[in-house]
Design an enzyme around this catalytic site. Structure first.
Site, PDB file in Angstrom:
ATOM      1  N   GLU A 145       0.692  -1.221  -0.056  1.00  0.00           N
ATOM      2  CA  GLU A 145       0.149   0.000  -0.265  1.00  0.00           C
ATOM      3  C   GLU A 145       0.861   1.381  -0.056  1.00  0.00           C
ATOM      4  O   GLU A 145       1.894   1.224   0.613  1.00  0.00           O
ATOM      5  CB  GLU A 145      -0.892  -0.130   1.306  1.00  0.00           C
ATOM      6  CG  GLU A 145      -1.870  -1.102   1.250  1.00  0.00           C
ATOM      7  CD  GLU A 145      -2.908  -1.108   2.275  1.00  0.00           C
ATOM      8  OE1 GLU A 145      -2.588  -0.485   3.271  1.00  0.00           O
ATOM      9  OE2 GLU A 145      -3.749  -1.739   2.328  1.00  0.00           O
ATOM     10  N   CYS A 196       3.428   8.559   1.066  1.00  0.00           N
ATOM     11  CA  CYS A 196       4.100   7.427   2.035  1.00  0.00           C
ATOM     12  C   CYS A 196       4.421   6.115   1.235  1.00  0.00           C
ATOM     13  O   CYS A 196       3.217   5.523   0.991  1.00  0.00           O
ATOM     14  CB  CYS A 196       3.093   7.165   3.200  1.00  0.00           C
ATOM     15  SG  CYS A 196       3.627   6.028   4.424  1.00  0.00           S
ATOM     16  N   CYS A 218       6.167  -7.296   6.514  1.00  0.00           N
ATOM     17  CA  CYS A 218       7.318  -6.914   7.221  1.00  0.00           C
ATOM     18  C   CYS A 218       7.702  -7.970   7.997  1.00  0.00           C
ATOM     19  O   CYS A 218       7.043  -8.704   8.627  1.00  0.00           O
ATOM     20  CB  CYS A 218       6.906  -5.532   8.143  1.00  0.00           C
ATOM     21  SG  CYS A 218       8.485  -5.101   8.943  1.00  0.00           S
ATOM     22  N   CYS A 220       6.403  -6.050  15.095  1.00  0.00           N
ATOM     23  CA  CYS A 220       5.998  -5.269  16.075  1.00  0.00           C
ATOM     24  C   CYS A 220       4.771  -5.257  16.497  1.00  0.00           C
ATOM     25  O   CYS A 220       3.945  -5.449  15.418  1.00  0.00           O
ATOM     26  CB  CYS A 220       6.416  -3.688  15.611  1.00  0.00           C
ATOM     27  SG  CYS A 220       7.983  -3.292  14.996  1.00  0.00           S
ATOM     28  N   CYS A 278       1.726  -3.116  15.298  1.00  0.00           N
ATOM     29  CA  CYS A 278       1.499  -2.680  13.986  1.00  0.00           C
ATOM     30  C   CYS A 278       0.821  -3.736  13.277  1.00  0.00           C
ATOM     31  O   CYS A 278       0.973  -4.931  13.193  1.00  0.00           O
ATOM     32  CB  CYS A 278       2.950  -2.534  13.450  1.00  0.00           C
ATOM     33  SG  CYS A 278       3.054  -2.280  11.530  1.00  0.00           S
ATOM     34  N   CYS A 316      -0.382   5.770  10.393  1.00  0.00           N
ATOM     35  CA  CYS A 316       1.014   5.277  10.501  1.00  0.00           C
ATOM     36  C   CYS A 316       0.550   3.862  11.553  1.00  0.00           C
ATOM     37  O   CYS A 316      -0.235   3.782  12.383  1.00  0.00           O
ATOM     38  CB  CYS A 316       1.698   6.060  11.694  1.00  0.00           C
ATOM     39  SG  CYS A 316       3.607   5.462  11.870  1.00  0.00           S
TER      40      CYS A 316
HETATM   41  S1  SF4 Z   1       6.092  -0.938  12.515  1.00  0.00           S
HETATM   42 FE1  SF4 Z   1       5.374  -2.387  11.256  1.00  0.00          FE
HETATM   43  S2  SF4 Z   1       6.156  -2.026   9.418  1.00  0.00           S
HETATM   44 FE2  SF4 Z   1       7.511  -0.897  10.688  1.00  0.00          FE
HETATM   45  S3  SF4 Z   1       9.211  -2.308  11.401  1.00  0.00           S
HETATM   46 FE3  SF4 Z   1       7.417  -2.786  12.761  1.00  0.00          FE
HETATM   47  S4  SF4 Z   1       6.129  -4.350  11.846  1.00  0.00           S
HETATM   48 FE4  SF4 Z   1       7.394  -3.741  10.328  1.00  0.00          FE
END
Ligand code: SF4
Length: 343
Positions: free
Chosen positions: A92, A105, A112, A116, A119, A330
């Protein structure tokens, strides 16, 4: 035979590719201008290149400029786009208009690997790195491409986990033969992968933001697992000691979560971590991810943090939320699979 994708190549790489067709550097520069500045997606539309070269390109190459497959518009004007590569990787891109400042962005990976917990992208998993061309296409392949003034690498993925392609895309975005965007208007964001940070600072002139979210290592490990391998003290020490050229910015992003990282103890530790350095702080509201009980700190609390940092001599700002209603804010990307492809 697979076609060569031109978007993502440097002027020299294009020259190397077209030399067998008897072409010269001026032809290569004509192609970079047509693709990166004029965004011409078909070789037949490139006036001014010799017939022999056009036939060569039509036979052996594609421009690599591809439109998104779907889009969704927020009530605040933010637009989220879904791209899909030929190998079916999805990612995206978000366009954020704000007066004279229009930011794109971009994603650097499909998904990923950093895991995290706050996220949504982490929950999507990992489908692969994006090429430099796939990153650049997120700027030149969207309908508002001619209005873009700023670029942030804050979409899906960890840029330092795909550093070669990120550096190459920054080169294309900033070079005179590329998009000619000032490096001051481009910011790359990372969770703090130290070898990547050193390489990025040395190889690029673009700005850098490190996601901090807590000044305490044990607590940060719960928010950003990369802290286990790359402690924030080490990251901040690199940022402190790197000689910054004029106008280049390094900053810390601090997403504020009520009761979790917004106490006075956090504020003092954050201040102590960076005081006396050129490191700035961007305070951001927390965007709730599904099934999470946490909420954002209040606007007053965020202003309180900002005020106390500023009076300590630290440059700090509170960032407003954009595109939350379409999950474009975000930490909320990777819900693109839900975009209606008819939109
Ligand atoms: S915040 Fe999300 S996109 Fe960014 S490094 Fe952590 S898991 Fe990956």
């Amino acid at each position: 035979m697979t076609s060569r994708v031109i978007c993502g190549l440097s002027a020299n790489e294009i020259l190397e590719f077209i030399t067998p067709a008897g072409s010269t550097l001026s032809h290569a520069l004509h192609i970079t201008t047509s693709i990166y500045k004029k965004r011409i997606d078909d070789f037949s539309g490139m006036a001014g290149i010799p017939k022999k070269l056009r036939e060569f390109l039509e036979m052996f190459a594609v421009t690599g400029i591809t439109p998104p497959v779907a889009s969704q518009v927020s009530s605040d004007g933010t637009v989220k786009y879904l791209f899909r590569t030929e190998s079916n990787k999805e990612f995206e891109t978000v366009y954020i208009p704000d007066g004279k400042r229009n930011t794109v962005c971009v994603s650097t990976q499909s998904g990923c690997r950093m895991g995290c917990p706050f996220c949504v992208t982490a929950r999507y998993g990992f489908a692969g790195n994006l090429s430099a061309g796939e990153i650049v296409n997120q700027v030149i392949g969207i309908p508002f491409a001619d209005k873009v003034t700023h670029i942030v690498f804050m979409g899906m993925g960890e840029p330092m986990d795909n550093l070669e392609n990120v550096l190459k895309s920054c080169e294309i975005l900033t070079s005179e033969w590329g998009l000619s965007i000032s490096p001051r208007n481009i910011t790359v964001s990372t969770v703090g992968i130290t070898p990547g940070i050193v390489r990025f600072l040395e190889s690029s002139s673009c700005n850098l933001t490190v996601s901090l979210h807590s000044p305490f290592s044990e607590e940060r490990k719960l928010i950003i697992p990369a802290e286990k391998k790359y402690p924030v003290q080490e990251v901040v020490s690199i940022l402190r000691n790197f000689p910054l050229r004029k106008h280049r910015r390094v900053s810390l992003a601090y997403v504020m979560i009520e009761g979790l990282n917004d106490t006075d103890l956090h504020l003092r530790a954050l201040r102590d971590l960076i005081t006396g350095s050129q490191i700035r702080v961007n305070l951001l509201p927390y965007h709730k991810v599904p099934e999470d009980k946490h909420t954002s700190s209040s606007a007053e609390r965020m202003q309180y943090f900002k005020h106390n940092l500023v009076i300590s001599g630290i440059s700090a700002s509170v960032r407003k939320s954009r595109g939350e209603d379409i999950s474009a804010a975000c930490g909320l990307l990777a819900t693109g699979l839900k975009i209606n492809e008819q939109t």
